[in-house]
Design an enzyme around this catalytic site. Structure first.
Site, PDB file in Angstrom:
ATOM      1  N   SER A 102      51.660  25.477  13.440  1.00 13.04           N
ATOM      2  CA  SER A 102      51.835  26.705  14.216  1.00 13.04           C
ATOM      3  C   SER A 102      53.170  26.641  14.941  1.00 13.04           C
ATOM      4  O   SER A 102      53.608  25.582  15.376  1.00 13.04           O
ATOM      5  CB  SER A 102      50.692  26.815  15.235  1.00 13.04           C
ATOM      6  OG  SER A 102      51.047  27.737  16.238  1.00 13.04           O
ATOM      7  N   CYS A 115      43.672  14.293  24.800  1.00 12.18           N
ATOM      8  CA  CYS A 115      44.513  14.064  25.980  1.00 12.18           C
ATOM      9  C   CYS A 115      43.825  13.212  27.045  1.00 12.18           C
ATOM     10  O   CYS A 115      44.505  12.551  27.824  1.00 12.18           O
ATOM     11  CB  CYS A 115      44.918  15.394  26.605  1.00 12.18           C
ATOM     12  SG  CYS A 115      45.748  16.469  25.436  1.00 12.18           S
ATOM     13  N   GLU A 152      48.495  31.260  19.109  1.00 15.03           N
ATOM     14  CA  GLU A 152      48.163  30.438  17.957  1.00 15.03           C
ATOM     15  C   GLU A 152      47.006  31.061  17.175  1.00 15.03           C
ATOM     16  O   GLU A 152      46.989  31.062  15.947  1.00 15.03           O
ATOM     17  CB  GLU A 152      47.812  29.025  18.425  1.00 15.03           C
ATOM     18  CG  GLU A 152      47.932  27.971  17.353  1.00 15.03           C
ATOM     19  CD  GLU A 152      47.745  26.574  17.928  1.00 15.03           C
ATOM     20  OE1 GLU A 152      48.630  26.115  18.675  1.00 15.03           O
ATOM     21  OE2 GLU A 152      46.713  25.938  17.645  1.00 15.03           O
ATOM     22  N   CYS A 205      50.119  21.642  19.939  1.00 17.93           N
ATOM     23  CA  CYS A 205      50.126  21.420  21.390  1.00 17.93           C
ATOM     24  C   CYS A 205      50.571  20.027  21.753  1.00 17.93           C
ATOM     25  O   CYS A 205      51.016  19.775  22.858  1.00 17.93           O
ATOM     26  CB  CYS A 205      48.739  21.593  21.989  1.00 17.93           C
ATOM     27  SG  CYS A 205      47.840  22.933  21.301  1.00 17.93           S
ATOM     28  N   GLU A 255      65.774  22.901  22.850  1.00 14.42           N
ATOM     29  CA  GLU A 255      65.282  24.246  22.542  1.00 14.42           C
ATOM     30  C   GLU A 255      64.423  24.820  23.665  1.00 14.42           C
ATOM     31  O   GLU A 255      64.077  25.989  23.641  1.00 14.42           O
ATOM     32  CB  GLU A 255      64.539  24.266  21.199  1.00 14.42           C
ATOM     33  CG  GLU A 255      63.302  23.385  21.101  1.00 14.42           C
ATOM     34  CD  GLU A 255      63.584  21.975  20.572  1.00 14.42           C
ATOM     35  OE1 GLU A 255      64.680  21.444  20.838  1.00 14.42           O
ATOM     36  OE2 GLU A 255      62.690  21.395  19.928  1.00 14.42           O
ATOM     37  N   GLU A 263      59.311  15.980  25.631  1.00 10.53           N
ATOM     38  CA  GLU A 263      59.242  17.385  25.222  1.00 10.53           C
ATOM     39  C   GLU A 263      59.976  18.274  26.220  1.00 10.53           C
ATOM     40  O   GLU A 263      60.730  19.180  25.843  1.00 10.53           O
ATOM     41  CB  GLU A 263      57.778  17.823  25.106  1.00 10.53           C
ATOM     42  CG  GLU A 263      57.622  19.245  24.587  1.00 10.53           C
ATOM     43  CD  GLU A 263      56.174  19.726  24.610  1.00 10.53           C
ATOM     44  OE1 GLU A 263      55.697  20.204  23.571  1.00 10.53           O
ATOM     45  OE2 GLU A 263      55.522  19.617  25.666  1.00 10.53           O
ATOM     46  N   GLU A 295      48.283  33.865  15.192  1.00 13.96           N
ATOM     47  CA  GLU A 295      49.016  33.332  14.042  1.00 13.96           C
ATOM     48  C   GLU A 295      48.048  32.874  12.959  1.00 13.96           C
ATOM     49  O   GLU A 295      48.244  33.150  11.768  1.00 13.96           O
ATOM     50  CB  GLU A 295      49.903  32.174  14.514  1.00 13.96           C
ATOM     51  CG  GLU A 295      50.957  31.757  13.504  1.00 13.96           C
ATOM     52  CD  GLU A 295      51.752  30.538  13.977  1.00 13.96           C
ATOM     53  OE1 GLU A 295      51.509  30.038  15.101  1.00 13.96           O
ATOM     54  OE2 GLU A 295      52.602  30.072  13.205  1.00 13.96           O
ATOM     55  N   LYS A 318      55.203  14.224  26.860  1.00 12.92           N
ATOM     56  CA  LYS A 318      55.559  15.475  27.544  1.00 12.92           C
ATOM     57  C   LYS A 318      56.888  15.346  28.277  1.00 12.92           C
ATOM     58  O   LYS A 318      57.603  16.322  28.462  1.00 12.92           O
ATOM     59  CB  LYS A 318      54.457  15.859  28.542  1.00 12.92           C
ATOM     60  CG  LYS A 318      53.176  16.363  27.886  1.00 12.92           C
ATOM     61  CD  LYS A 318      53.325  17.758  27.312  1.00 12.92           C
ATOM     62  CE  LYS A 318      52.075  18.193  26.557  1.00 12.92           C
ATOM     63  NZ  LYS A 318      52.327  19.382  25.722  1.00 12.92           N
TER      64      LYS A 318
END
Lengths: 132, 597, 591
Positions: free
Chosen positions: C332, C516, C286, C312, C379, C374, C289, C371
């Site tokens: 990102s 978090c 990141e 994230c 993908e 996710e 980037e 999560k």
């Protein structure tokens, strides 16, 4: 249609429109006005009661007399048609016979305005015409 | 302008229209045209006359003939007989129920004798779809007076002195409410009209809006001037299509005539009004819920303070008044506070509109001075109890009011007396009950409504009312216990004590007032498993009177569950354990041998 | 500030005008019971619908009882918080609430940690009169990849609704129906999966009952651990170690990194690794980037997308895919640390230990419920095999440890396994709001300027304010950084970007309050925001205790690039560590 821009506009408009609801307002508190009932049964109409009624309404308005003109059925005085009953506020009703336009005019001018008696009163033993 | 000789006023309220009064109007007009009288006799569709029991109503002016239950096909006779020949159509006249004679002049009707019409003054009198008729009745004069002769403070002072209190139920002093809203500074304020009438059987607000919409518009503008608001909103239930239609027409006409809009009466005052529609949730009559609903949020209340006068619609100071409250305002301004505050009682001034319903002869809408007794309302105006039955109770204040009894009949009706008697004014519903009404069922009936209409936000109202309803249901089925009666009272008290808004704070009133006034009936249900009024089906039993029974077996054959036994030509017997109380036996019996007890 | 004096339970107290009776009573040490009321002080998160009516008190001269949570103190007020009238009302209301609540406490996942249960205990409720004939309001169960809704247990406290609407501006939850049938859920009672829910889990974090809970994956993990043919490895997110101890009675803010590792090892995981390793990797990707886009921007490229947004946080990704799909090329492309870890584990590490992908099970321990969703995204699967097999919340890990009869407090401190267990201080601070961007700045600064940082801590990026901004001097180039935690705050920054008004070069966004450490999978804070502050402190302490505090200095990261990936943003890195986003905006069709 013009918009009402000021209170004066509204008051003027109100005066003009007054007649719209006049009849209803007077009907609601008829006892405060001169009440005239026109006998309008078949015999009455035949003898010109309708024209008399029209005349009364117009003439009273022209002369600024607050009155309630209603029609009623046969008054039981067919011989004297057209008949009308006039009741001034707080007074006993009086019935007139053989009322034509001329007579009606006289009743307004003399009896209603001045309280003078006019020829053609149908006296006594008559029944109040309210209830046929 | 045509000078009409007579006016035929036809009620165009929702009730009469449902009975085809619009068709009566058409027929009357058609008959008049047939006779060439259309220019002499005017037919006007007005708002509600209040005497809904007898609708459709046609009133002939100026001779005050009051025709009831008029059907379109009666039009011909009215025109030919009354209008042309001057002979009133006796069969259509209202009959005095006591004297059994026709009344020719509506002023002599008991229903109207004791009424004083302020909020309803134009209902049944003018064509609500014609602003000119309103103007002819001194419409918008009060607004003109305010804008040209009075300061906002003067207006508030006048309303305060009049003693006007909110007609929506709470009875909060209107002038004070306006004053608070006027003192809260903001770039935008709102005048909100609460037209979310939701009490079952109540229709005073609807009638005012249908019969005299301009009175409400004028009052809202006056309020806007007083508190410094330029926008008005009417929150009206979408189930009132006719009121909405007439309001829309009225708003358009008022704008067209310059009575709403910019620089009204050349004063530095702009005011306009919009409609907001409610989906008919009862709780949206509560002002914070109403505001949330207008904002597009869920219609549920929030804790006050903040009051709408501080933080209302879109967070701006807002003054919320009910329709009837507004309808009283223009008259007060025109005739003065001193005229208004001479009517009524010490703490409740003016008049109040009530919707009479239930077991009463003259179901309808009435407006009486505060301080009129329940007896006068029920027996004189209302014409007494239907079918000559015995009066038992009257429920005032809508579903969350209380049931008042015989001993309250001579109580003068006002805000405070009703509360002291264990009920409330509410929006003016009055449901009369007779000896055939079971008071436990009555309480259950009203709880049915509040359970359905609770928004669910606070636990006591959401769950507590449901539990009350369940207990009442058990009692009407004879399953209640003495403990249940104790719980019923405790639960009711806690729900009143802890609920968030007025709905929950009053919903147990029917339970508490019936417990107070009709405890014997509760006891009869619980201890003897009997319903003294004979309304609770589950507690009724079918019996065969042996002397009357000839043993024809018809009943036994009719019984779908085989609960009736007996030999031919001998008296039969109903096994009440098996009986499902369908009533088939009773219908079949030709000898009156079967009774319910 | 104007003060008012009042009496509560015969004690005189002076408070600022506008203070509620509830807060004034607390000043006197009187703890009025509250149920729907919730206040995360310092975070601007407050729920006071005044709906449960448990907190009612008697105020002299008032007709009815007053809800203390939402009634302001007035001068001379006389309050009684425990009159018999109050106690009777409170108990009766509680009986009402419980009469419409299932009684399956024994098997409810909230049992022992349930506000409603605790209230029943406090109020001494022993029976519900009339329960045998009391109707219950019932609803269909709703299962989703992250959360489960059992509305039979909803008590209409509206906390979830407030979090979802006011704090997150997600708008997936609102009250529906009315009266006895009322509950909170997606519009038209649709399944949460069909709504705009981001799975941030904040509804679960605040739910006082078992109405909203996580989808429990402990059974799947136990199955994996008991399968001898599988190699099971675990990664733990930074925020977990700062909160897990709470489940075992340790003070909030107690770091249990070593004990957690020991516990996981004893549970039977073959390798205990650290998501922090992947966090360092994230910074490499990141950060590169960011520098790439910055360099282009500084050299006058008008097409380059700035600001760059962190990626994230999976709930955040769901949020912009739902609400700002037109901006999906701004964040990102770097995968989240959880997914980078899974990807590297099932390639680089699987190769190293010579285990086939299908036989390697990757478990993650996360402070997060999003999560779970996710990990299931298509993908992040190779031939249907997910990079991360199952994601457990901190709470689920605690349950597992308890089931295994392990006493966390007395376990020895142990170290993570190598190579995927080594991490830097920069990775640890991923657990708090502002941490990701601080870690990125530490690396980007040094890579961009070629100079060593004199001071590693960027205090200006830390704190609990909803939206923070700071400008960092990159050797003469001012870099504007924005930070938001909470999706409602993120929305504001996004609206600015959309309107072309954003001044930022880089923005960090975390969905949960405090980052978090306040995640939806963490031990319940029971509306005590000091717990979140304590966890934050613990995270920064862990950072300070680390010898290496910059991601690009992590020797195992350097080795990973040397051995496997080449360099940041290489084709291989792109394939394994980056992702793309989808337009998930949806129209609700009413049939």
């Amino acid at each position: 249609m013009t918009k009402i821009k000021t209170l004066a506009d509204l008051k003027k408009m109100k005066e003009e429109l007054q007649t719209k609801v006049d009849l209803r307002e007077k009907g609601d508190s008829a006892e405060n006005y001169v009440q005239i009932k026109v006998g309008m049964a078949t015999s009455g109409i035949a003898s010109g009661a309708k024209q008399v009624m029209d005349f009364l309404i117009e003439a009273l308005e022209k002369r600024n007399i607050e009155a309630v003109v209603t029609q009623t059925g046969d008054m039981g005085y067919c011989f004297a048609e057209p008949t009308i009953e006039v009741k001034k506020p707080g007074e006993e009703p009086i019935v007139f016979g053989y009322v034509d336009m001329k007579k009606a005019d006289e009743i307004i001018e003399k009896y209603i305005k001045l309280g003078e008696l006019v020829d053609g009163i149908i006296p006594v033993n008559y029944q109040v015409i309210d209830d046929k | 302008m045509t000078k009409y000789k007579m006016h035929l006023l036809v009620c165009g309220g929702t009730g009469c229209r449902a009975s085809a009064s619009d068709s009566v109007v058409e027929h009357l007009k058609m008959e008049l045209e047939n006779k060439g009288l259309q220019d002499e006799i005017q037919v006007v569709m007005t708002g509600c006359f209040g005497f809904c029991e007898k609708g459709p109503i046609v009133k002939v002016s100026p001779d005050n003939t009051f025709y009831v239950h008029v059907k379109p096909e009666d039009s011909k006779e009215i025109i030919e007989e009354h209008i042309i020949k001057g002979r009133k159509v006796t069969r259509l006249l209202y009959q005095d129920p006591e004297k059994k004679e026709a009344i020719t002049d509506s002023k002599h009707m008991d229903f109207y004798k004791k009424q004083i019409r302020i909020a309803l003054r134009n209902c049944g009198f003018i064509d609500p779809e014609n602003v000119e008729e309103y103007i002819a009745r001194e419409g918008y004069m009060a607004l003109g007076k305010c804008l040209t002769e009075m300061t906002p403070q003067d207006v508030i002072k006048e309303i305060k002195e009049s003693g006007l209190r909110g007609r929506g139920g709470g009875g909060f002093p209107t002038g004070l409410k306006w004053e608070i809203a006027s003192k809260n500074q903001a770039d935008q304020k709102y005048v909100v009209c609460n037209a979310d009438e939701g009490d079952p059987g109540a229709f005073m607000d609807r009638s005012v809006l249908e019969g005299d919409p301009h009175a409400v518009l004028e009052a809202m503008a006056i309020c806007g001037y007083a508190i410094g608001a330029t926008k008005g909103l009417i929150y009206i239930r979408a189930e009132y299509p006719l009121a909405i239609k007439r309001l829309k027409i009225a708003i358009d006409q008022a704008r067209e005539y310059g009575l709403l809009g910019k620089k009204i009466f050349a004063a530095n005052f702009d005011f306009d009004i919009e409609l907001r529609y409610g989906a008919g949730a009862f709780v949206c009559g509560e002002e914070t819920s109403l505001i949330h609903s207008m904002e597009g949020l869920r219609g549920e209340p929030t804790i006050k303070p903040p009051f709408p006068a501080e933080k209302g619609y879109l967070g701006k100071p807002s003054n919320v008044n009910n329709v009837e409250t507004f309808a009283s305002v223009p008259v007060i301004i025109r005739k003065g506070a001193n005229w208004f505050n001479k009517i009524g009682t010490e703490k409740s001034k003016g008049t109040k509109v009530f919707a009479l319903a239930g077991k009463i002869n003259n179901v309808g809408l009435i407006e009486v001075p505060m301080g009129t007794t329940l007896r006068e309302v029920i027996y004189e105006i209302g014409g007494g109890i239907k079918g000559g039955k015995k009066f038992k109770a009257v429920q005032t204040g809508g579903p969350s009011g209380g049931c008042l009894t015989e001993k309250h009949l001579d109580t003068p009706i006002d805000f405070d007396n009703l509360i002291a008697a264990g009920s409330m004014m509410g929006s003016g519903g009055m449901i009369v009950m007779d000896e055939d009404n079971c008071m436990v069922s009555v309480a259950k009936f009203f709880l049915d409504f509040t359970v359905e209409e609770s928004c669910g936000k606070c636990s006591p109202c959401r769950i507590g009312n449901k539990r009350l309803h369940e207990l009442l249901d058990r009692i009407t089925k004879g399953q209640g216990t003495m403990d249940d009666l104790v719980r019923l009272r405790n639960m009711s008290n806690v729900i009143k004590d802890t609920s968030l808004c007025g709905l929950g704070q009053t919903s147990p009133n029917p339970v508490l007032s019936t417990l107070d006034n009709f405890y014997d009936e509760y006891l009869a249900h619980v201890k003897d498993h009997k319903c003294p009024a004979g309304e609770c089906k589950d507690l009724m039993k079918y019996f065969i009177i042996a002397e009357n029974c000839v043993g024809c077996t018809a009943c036994a054959r009719a019984c779908p569950v085989g609960a009736i036994t007996g030999e031919k030509k001998e008296a039969h017997f109903i096994n009440s354990e098996t009986c499902i109380k369908c009533g088939a036996c009773m219908e079949r019996c030709k000898f009156d041998a079967i009774i319910i007890k | 500030m104007e003060k008012v004096k009042l009496t509560i339970d015969n004690k005189l107290v002076e408070v600022e005008k506008g203070t509620t009776i509830y807060k004034a009573a607390r000043q006197l040490g009187i703890d009025i019971p509250v149920l729907c009321y919730m206040n995360l002080e310092g975070l601007g998160i407050e729920n006071k619908p005044g709906g449960c009516r448990i907190c009612v008190v008697e105020v002299e001269g008032r007709r009815n009882l007053a809800p203390s949570c939402s009634t302001d103190c007035t001068e001379g007020m006389v309050v009684n918080t425990h009159s018999m009238r109050v106690i009777n009302a409170r108990r009766t209301v509680m009986e009402f609430i419980l009469s419409d609540h299932p009684k399956d406490c024994l098997t409810c996942s909230k049992s022992g940690n349930c506000d409603l249960q605790n209230m029943a205990i406090k109020l001494g409720i022993r029976e519900i009169p009339g329960q045998e004939y009391a109707a219950m309001s019932t609803y269909k169960m709703d299962f989703s990849p992250s959360l489960i809704r059992d509305l039979d247990k909803c008590i209409m406290c509206r906390r979830c609704e407030m979090m979802c609407n006011d704090f997150q501006t997600v708008g997936a939850l609102s009250a529906f129906k009315r009266g006895f049938e009322a509950a909170v859920g997606p519009a038209f009672e649709m399944d949460i999966e069909d709504s705009t829910c981001t799975y941030c889990g904040q509804c679960v974090a605040v739910c006082p009952t078992g109405a909203l809970t996580e989808k429990d994956h402990t059974r799947e993990v136990i199955n994996a651990l008991s399968d001898p043919t599988k190699t099971v490895i675990v990664q733990t997110a930074p925020a977990v170690r700062a909160a897990l101890g709470e489940e075992f009675g340790l003070e909030p803010g107690t770091l249990v990194t070593g004990k957690m590792v020991a516990a996981l090892r004893r549970l039977g995981f073959n390798y205990v690794f650290d998501t922090d390793f992947a966090a360092d990797l994230t910074i490499m990707e990141e950060g590169t980037e960011l520098l790439g886009r910055l360099t282009k921007h500084l050299s006058g490229d008008k097409e380059v997308k700035l600001p760059i947004l962190t990626s994230c946080c999976p709930a955040w990704v769901n949020f912009f895919e739902n609400n700002f799909p037109e901006m999906k090329d701004i964040p990102s492309t770097a995968r989240s640390p959880q997914q980078m870890f899974g990807s590297i584990a099932k390639t680089y590490f699987a190769d190293k230990i010579k285990v086939k992908r299908e036989d390697l099970i990757v478990i993650s321990i996360m402070p997060c419920l999003a999560k779970k969703y996710e990990a299931q995204r298509d993908e992040f699967k190779v031939n249907g095999n997910p990079d991360v097999d199952f994601s457990l919340s901190t709470r689920e890990l605690a349950h597992l440890i308890k089931q295994a009869n392990l006493d966390l407090k007395s376990l020895p401190d142990e170290d993570f396994d190598k190579p995927l267990g080594e991490s830097t201080g920069a990775a640890v601070i991923f657990g708090v709001t502002g941490g990701v961007i601080e870690a990125a700045v530490r690396t980007a600064y040094e890579l961009h300027t070629g100079k060593k940082l004199a001071r590693i801590e960027f205090e200006q990026l830390r704190g609990m304010e909803a939206i923070r901004k700071a400008t960092i001097d990159f050797n003469g180039t001012p870099i504007n950084i924005g930070i938001a935690h909470g999706l409602g705050n993120a929305r504001k920054l996004l609206e600015d970007i959309k309107a072309g008004k954003s001044e930022f070069h880089a923005i960090e966004i975390m969905s949960c309050p405090g980052g978090c450490i306040g995640g939806g999978g963490q031990p319940l804070h029971h509306s005590d925001s000091s717990i979140l502050t304590a966890r934050t402190k613990a995270i920064y302490a862990e950072d300070e205790g680390k010898t290496i505090r910059k991601s690009h200095e992590n020797p195992y990261i350097i080795k990973l690039y040397e051995e496997f990936l080449g360099k940041p943003m290489s084709e291989k890195a792109h394939h394994l560590l980056h992702t793309h986003y989808f337009d998930r905006s949806r129209k609700i069709e009413i049939s």
